[in-house]
Design an enzyme around this catalytic site. Structure first.
Site, mmCIF file in Angstrom:
data_model
loop_
_atom_site.group_PDB
_atom_site.id
_atom_site.type_symbol
_atom_site.label_atom_id
_atom_site.label_comp_id
_atom_site.label_asym_id
_atom_site.label_seq_id
_atom_site.Cartn_x
_atom_site.Cartn_y
_atom_site.Cartn_z
ATOM 1 N N GLU A 143 0.820 -1.210 0.000
ATOM 2 C CA GLU A 143 0.000 0.000 0.000
ATOM 3 C C GLU A 143 0.856 1.263 0.000
ATOM 4 O O GLU A 143 1.618 1.501 0.942
ATOM 5 C CB GLU A 143 -0.903 0.025 1.239
ATOM 6 C CG GLU A 143 -1.770 1.275 1.324
ATOM 7 C CD GLU A 143 -2.522 1.395 2.642
ATOM 8 O OE1 GLU A 143 -3.509 2.157 2.687
ATOM 9 O OE2 GLU A 143 -2.123 0.733 3.627
ATOM 10 N N GLU A 242 -11.802 2.912 6.094
ATOM 11 C CA GLU A 242 -10.710 3.162 7.041
ATOM 12 C C GLU A 242 -10.676 4.653 7.357
ATOM 13 O O GLU A 242 -9.804 5.388 6.882
ATOM 14 C CB GLU A 242 -9.376 2.684 6.466
ATOM 15 C CG GLU A 242 -8.282 2.635 7.527
ATOM 16 C CD GLU A 242 -6.927 2.230 6.963
ATOM 17 O OE1 GLU A 242 -6.201 1.494 7.656
ATOM 18 O OE2 GLU A 242 -6.587 2.653 5.853
#
Length: 266
Positions: A143, A242
């Protein structure tokens, strides 16, 4: 239609962690993710998932010493044995939780470590980890994270991540594309989605409002447009929620801020 997973590290903080599974299920989520499972026995987490009829869609491999500021070990020379042991621990949890995606944090580049050496270490470690994960049917995700939230992080851009995927050269290493981080670093989200989703190399998406990382309906992004685009591009993965629920003059819980999600759950 996009599938949304509640990030139980950030959402439902008004509940104890093990009670967040039921809270997410009551609000209509079918999947959950979180940073780390290791503070709880895997069988206990599996029971919570089963009781709540939830799917575990993602968690992170051990990051090193989190409290000391470490954010992954993959790019750090000399930590290979610890990195490999962490991957083995993560895969044991993945099997117990029937989870097929594990995020492997790259780490912060220490002062004095050259970029080339960090990248070579990173590629070697990811190849080892991917070979361990392949028999279990687990995809490892990398990521890009913005440098404002995580200063000195090795991986910050989408093009960098996709170049590393090509360099690693194994089909079970994919990109975790967090639209919050991508907007802060690069912007142009619609074109990035059009560029990268059709490659099949994006294994997971995450969302949050920009710039404060609150609900997706707070901030500068037009998420309904992006959700429609993601759907039109045929993305078959999950969108991890998130974000940190916004706190106005009157404190509210996670559920009160889910008005943006209800049309999509319906």
């Amino acid at each position: 239609m996009p599938r949304f997973a509640a990030n139980l590290t950030m959402l439902y903080n008004e509940h104890a962690f093990l009670d967040r599974f039921d809270a997410a299920a009551r609000d209509g989520f079918q999947g959950v993710e979180y940073l780390f499972p290791y503070a709880h026995p895997a069988d206990e987490l599996a029971r919570r998932l089963q009781a709540s009829c939830l799917q575990q869609v993602l968690f992170n491999a051990p990051p090193g010493d989190w409290d000391a500021g470490e954010r992954g070990l993959a790019c750090l020379p000399g930590r290979e044995a610890e990195f490999k042991a962490g991957i083995e621990q993560a895969l044991r949890y993945a099997e117990a939780l029937n989870c097929h995606r594990v995020h492997v944090m790259a780490g912060r580049v220490p002062d004095g470590l050259g970029r080339e050496e960090a990248e070579a270490t990173y590629v070697r470690n990811l190849r080892v980890a991917a070979e361990l994960a392949r028999p279990a049917g687990v995809d490892l995700l990398i990521e890009p994270i913005n440098g404002r939230d995580m200063q000195g992080y090795f991986l910050t851009r989408q093009d960098q991540a996709h170049a590393l995927i090509a360099s690693i050269g194994l089909p079970n290493v994919k990109v975790q594309m967090d639209l919050y981080h991508c907007q802060i670093v690069e912007g142009d989200l619609a074109m990035k989605l059009r560029q990268y989703l059709p490659t099949g190399h994006v294994g997971h998406l995450q969302i949050a409002g920009v710039p404060e990382r609150h609900e997706p309906d707070v901030g500068e992004l037009n998420y309904p447009y992006l959700f429609e685009l993601i759907d039109a591009l045929g993305f078959d993965g999950w969108l991890g929620c998130e974000y940190r629920p916004a706190r106005g003059p009157v404190a509210r819980g996670t559920t009160d801020g889910l008005g943006w999600l209800r049309p999509w759950l319906a």
